[in-house]
Design a protein around this motif. Sequence first.
Motif, mmCIF file in Angstrom:
data_model
loop_
_atom_site.group_PDB
_atom_site.id
_atom_site.type_symbol
_atom_site.label_atom_id
_atom_site.label_comp_id
_atom_site.label_asym_id
_atom_site.label_seq_id
_atom_site.Cartn_x
_atom_site.Cartn_y
_atom_site.Cartn_z
ATOM 1 N N ASP A 84 -1.734 8.019 8.665
ATOM 2 C CA ASP A 84 -0.741 7.412 7.796
ATOM 3 C C ASP A 84 -1.361 7.200 6.431
ATOM 4 N N SER A 85 -0.571 7.343 5.387
ATOM 5 C CA SER A 85 -1.127 7.069 4.072
ATOM 6 C C SER A 85 -0.051 6.521 3.153
ATOM 7 N N MET A 86 -0.505 5.844 2.112
ATOM 8 C CA MET A 86 0.424 5.310 1.115
ATOM 9 C C MET A 86 -0.255 5.396 -0.247
ATOM 10 N N THR A 87 0.485 5.875 -1.240
ATOM 11 C CA THR A 87 -0.066 5.986 -2.588
ATOM 12 C C THR A 87 0.577 4.923 -3.469
ATOM 13 N N ASN A 141 8.950 3.249 6.689
ATOM 14 C CA ASN A 141 8.656 2.034 7.441
ATOM 15 C C ASN A 141 8.204 0.949 6.472
ATOM 16 N N SER A 142 9.170 0.160 6.005
ATOM 17 C CA SER A 142 8.846 -0.796 4.948
ATOM 18 C C SER A 142 7.923 -1.903 5.453
ATOM 19 N N GLY A 143 7.874 -2.105 6.762
ATOM 20 C CA GLY A 143 7.025 -3.163 7.312
ATOM 21 C C GLY A 143 5.554 -2.915 7.087
ATOM 22 N N SER A 144 5.176 -1.626 6.921
ATOM 23 C CA SER A 144 3.755 -1.331 6.792
ATOM 24 C C SER A 144 3.256 -1.488 5.361
ATOM 25 N N ILE A 145 4.171 -1.660 4.399
ATOM 26 C CA ILE A 145 3.733 -1.785 2.994
ATOM 27 C C ILE A 145 2.745 -2.939 2.844
ATOM 28 N N GLY A 146 3.088 -4.077 3.449
ATOM 29 C CA GLY A 146 2.230 -5.254 3.365
ATOM 30 C C GLY A 146 0.838 -4.983 3.911
ATOM 31 N N GLU A 147 0.789 -4.260 5.050
ATOM 32 C CA GLU A 147 -0.511 -3.964 5.654
ATOM 33 C C GLU A 147 -1.352 -3.087 4.734
ATOM 34 N N PHE A 148 -0.695 -2.071 4.141
ATOM 35 C CA PHE A 148 -1.421 -1.177 3.243
ATOM 36 C C PHE A 148 -1.884 -1.916 1.990
ATOM 37 N N THR A 200 -4.691 6.083 -3.245
ATOM 38 C CA THR A 200 -4.139 6.413 -1.935
ATOM 39 C C THR A 200 -4.913 5.673 -0.855
ATOM 40 N N VAL A 201 -4.185 4.947 -0.024
ATOM 41 C CA VAL A 201 -4.799 4.246 1.098
ATOM 42 C C VAL A 201 -4.424 5.010 2.361
ATOM 43 N N ASN A 261 2.986 -0.851 -6.194
ATOM 44 C CA ASN A 261 4.243 -0.196 -5.841
ATOM 45 C C ASN A 261 3.976 1.159 -5.223
ATOM 46 N N PRO A 262 4.447 1.347 -3.984
ATOM 47 C CA PRO A 262 4.233 2.648 -3.363
ATOM 48 C C PRO A 262 5.035 3.751 -4.038
ATOM 49 N N VAL A 263 4.459 4.931 -4.058
ATOM 50 C CA VAL A 263 5.123 6.095 -4.636
ATOM 51 C C VAL A 263 5.992 6.729 -3.560
ATOM 52 N N GLY A 264 7.159 7.115 -3.932
ATOM 53 C CA GLY A 264 8.020 7.857 -3.011
ATOM 54 C C GLY A 264 8.728 6.962 -2.012
ATOM 55 N N TYR A 265 9.439 7.611 -1.117
ATOM 56 C CA TYR A 265 10.236 6.907 -0.136
ATOM 57 C C TYR A 265 9.359 6.463 1.028
ATOM 58 N N ILE A 266 9.419 5.176 1.369
ATOM 59 C CA ILE A 266 8.611 4.663 2.471
ATOM 60 C C ILE A 266 9.558 4.346 3.626
#
Lengths: 318, 270
Positions: B107-110, B155-162, B92-93, B148-153
């Motif tokens: 904000d977080s992304m797993t 704001n897809s633009g932030s995936i790259g940043e994470f 998790t970031v 690959n992020p878990v779950g529905y994201i």
Amino acid sequence: MPFCLRQDPAVTVYLPIAELSVNIFIILGMGAAVGFLSGMFGVGGGFLITPLLIFYNIPPVVAVATGANQVVASSISGAITHFRRGTLDMKLGTVLLVGGLAGATVGVWIFSWLRRLGQLDLFISILYVVLLGTIGALMLQESVRAMRRAKKNEPLPLKRPGQHNWVHRLPLKMRFKKSKIYLSAIPVVGLGFGIGILTSIMGVGGGFIMVPAMIYLLRIPTNVVVGTSLFQIIFVTAYTTMVQAATNYSVDIVLATILMVAGVIGAQYGVRAGQKLRGEQLRALLALLVLAVGIRLAIGLIVTPDDIYSVAVGGMGY
Amino acid sequence: MRRFLLTLLLLAALASPGFVSTAGAQVPFGEASTVKEGLEIGASTSEIAITSDFRGADLTIFGALTNADELFLAIGQYDVVVTLEGPKDYATVRRKERVFGIWMNTDSMTFEQVPESYSLASTRLIDSIDEAPSLNNIGVGIDHLPLNPVGYIPNSGSIGEFRNAYRRLKLSNGLYQRDTSGVRFVSSSLFRASLKLPANIPDGMHMVRAYLFKSGQLINQKEMPLRVVKTGIEQAITDAAHEQPIQYGMLCVLIAVITGWGASLIFRRD
């Protein structure tokens, strides 16, 4: 990193739960210094040890759980002394304990929930800033006033127990023989509950809140207050240690042992020093120290972090 | 041990019929070799025991190319990438933002099943070995590991940043490492890969993977499990804390009781 030292294998010790190597003398020094202060002022020291551990890069999760464990040791010696002197009300302590255990259970639940949300470190820091800020400011104010009074050679104002307040109109009254008081169980359990929550979230015994609350709110005679609060703190912190170990696996036995051994020895010297020195000035010094720790934590909340991102192993269920 | 192993591998390579054929009979220029190149790897151990004072080390993996084309070898058309992947878990970031003057995680992304540690050694910069899409496909290289992020994201633009933050943090704490000259050919077909093991390497089942590229095409790969076991008193404590948490907690309390009680006995003054 405020304490960045070169790692020398001879003096480093690996903390298996915190998962980092630390300088054993810094931990011993921290334990002894806080033990000294706690012996001098008759406080448990949890509210100083936990922030100090956090400053030394120990993860807050581990600092809090290990802090609670350390308070067990520092309260036991004190409670034994009070028990021998007969200044410990077992019945009152047990009623407090009922609330304390319930509070600690709820507290650990809140702790795990905040940890999952990723807000635990923030929450611990905010609680400490508020608590240390308030306690430090009140103590400073009180000791400055006492120093002024001593200068003018004024006698201490007579403490008036005053009228019975709302607390004494509550139902479910119980008689506490040792304390010579007839009091509702509701505020006692409620106080224990609140302190229990603080024990599991902050890793403190909570004596610095419980003692004034017992004296001023519940109007319990001063002579039994400290012993009774120590009695309940032993069991609540022991229980919190167990629950933290079982749910968050965050009690570091190596760190706790070093802190405890240094702490109980430091406390003995603290007691002796405290008997020789002037009370008001010492309280003013402790107040300044408490405020400094609070301000240091507050700065950590406000200053832009080196990296706004952080990574943790595990998913949302972490 | 290393020298012995090297000799062993050398003998194995010499004895293999492929090696003899390429060494003996010259493959005519321009004619594509019909024999597929082989890849073999070996390490001196299948288990690494590390103690708590472990400060990081190098792991040497030996390997051999078989059926290698002399000409392609001579002009450096073979590239080898060796990786050591740690056990996989979710990661998790979290990102902080200033809220009412206070920095807090907002904000977080797993990410799904990413290796906790990753060490890579290659003959040269992997992005100059192959194209990025194809590396992404194979999932080799820190910048090409599937995140690959878990779950529905939303704001897809932030995936790259994470993703970038994840890679940067892992590189900065040493769990992800790369050495673009970590694989060296010690002879025309024998190579040696030096993988860096970080001090904070997680224990568990790791996987050594070797990839052979020929003119930028992945032509062969091999894998080998490697168990990392932490030993010593500290690891015994960690195991106890996780496997018998109740007893562990009781022991912590017991130590506190003994320390507190002991102090009041030793320093008793009345």
